[in-house]
Write a protein that holds these residues in place. Structure first.
Motif, PDB file in Angstrom:
ATOM      1  N   SER A   1      22.076   0.394 -22.074  1.00  0.00           N
ATOM      2  CA  SER A   1      21.148   1.344 -21.456  1.00  0.00           C
ATOM      3  C   SER A   1      19.768   0.725 -21.281  1.00  0.00           C
ATOM      4  O   SER A   1      19.118   0.897 -20.239  1.00  0.00           O
TER       5      SER A   1
ATOM      6  N   ARG B   1      17.679   0.145 -17.862  1.00  0.00           N
ATOM      7  CA  ARG B   1      16.347   0.749 -17.773  1.00  0.00           C
ATOM      8  C   ARG B   1      15.294  -0.300 -17.405  1.00  0.00           C
ATOM      9  O   ARG B   1      14.397  -0.046 -16.590  1.00  0.00           O
TER      10      ARG B   1
ATOM     11  N   THR C   1      12.775  -0.111 -14.160  1.00  0.00           N
ATOM     12  CA  THR C   1      11.316  -0.066 -14.285  1.00  0.00           C
ATOM     13  C   THR C   1      10.648  -1.284 -13.659  1.00  0.00           C
ATOM     14  O   THR C   1       9.451  -1.243 -13.355  1.00  0.00           O
TER      15      THR C   1
ATOM     16  N   ASP D   1       9.386   8.718 -10.680  1.00  0.00           N
ATOM     17  CA  ASP D   1      10.138   9.111 -11.876  1.00  0.00           C
ATOM     18  C   ASP D   1      11.164   8.019 -12.204  1.00  0.00           C
ATOM     19  O   ASP D   1      12.274   8.003 -11.666  1.00  0.00           O
TER      20      ASP D   1
ATOM     21  N   ARG E   1      12.844   7.508 -14.894  1.00  0.00           N
ATOM     22  CA  ARG E   1      14.042   8.007 -15.579  1.00  0.00           C
ATOM     23  C   ARG E   1      15.060   8.536 -14.574  1.00  0.00           C
ATOM     24  O   ARG E   1      16.258   8.243 -14.669  1.00  0.00           O
TER      25      ARG E   1
END
Length: 207
Positions: free
Chosen positions: A140, A144, A148, A158, A160
């Protein structure tokens, strides 16, 4: 002296195990043999019908060996899932950008279909297992980080939600591909190149 020799002999014996044909395995080798046999069985028939007794026969080990190493089927499948998430984390971290991470996700699913099936079947796993939790977190985090790294103008503000979108695209494409639901739409095209085009539609790379 005699006690020392007996202790050494006992330790050496516990480090090896024998299959029904008399073949000796080192402890780690036997565990790997069971995992390999399980992955082959899952790739052929899926994880739901996996039997430890049949698995022992496939691996050429005693009927008690799988239970000795993994306790039960859930323990075995949890070990496979943890290994899979670890492999996925490694391949995602090697990606140069988000698009490449998605391609690598799809490639992982194609190259490790048995792992992929088990990793996302929580009803078959011990979801609270520490090794599984840690490996899943690594995967994960790798995804991520790839998300980003894309500037906001390329993914939205956003991060996420962008991560959910990226994962959904890669995982959905891989799942449909493995289940042959994309055979007609993809045809003779390279699935990875098709995915690149889809990713380009969703995430715009900033200049």
């Amino acid at each position: 002296m005699r006690r020392t020799l007996l202790t050494m002999s006992s330790s050496k014996a516990s480090a090896t195990e024998k299959g029904p044909g008399g073949r000796s395995y080192h402890h780690g080798d036997l565990r790997r043999a069971i995992l390999t046999a399980a992955l082959e069985a899952i790739a052929a028939d899926g994880p739901s019908g996996l039997s430890l007794r049949d698995l022992a026969r496939r691996a050429g080990v005693s009927h008690a060996a799988p239970a000795h190493h993994f306790k039960d089927r859930a323990g075995l499948l949890t070990a496979i899932a943890a290994e899979g998430f670890g492999l996925l984390a490694t391949t995602l971290r090697a990606a140069a950008d988000l698009e490449e991470a998605g391609v690598r996700y799809v490639r992982f699913a194609r190259e490790h279909p048995a792992h992929f099936q088990v990793m996302f079947a929580p009803e078959l796993l011990r979801t609270g297992d520490l090794e599984l939790t840690a490996a899943r977190a690594l995967a994960s985090d790798a995804l991520r980080e790839a998300v980003t790294a894309v500037p906001p103008e390329g993914r939205g503000t956003d991060a996420r939600l962008a991560g959910v979108a990226a994962w959904s695209l890669a995982h959905g494409f891989a799942t449909l591909l493995l289940s042959h639901n994309l055979d007609d739409p993809v045809g003779d095209q390279d699935p990875e190149e098709v995915f690149r085009k889809l990713a380009g539609m969703l995430f715009r790379h900033a200049e």
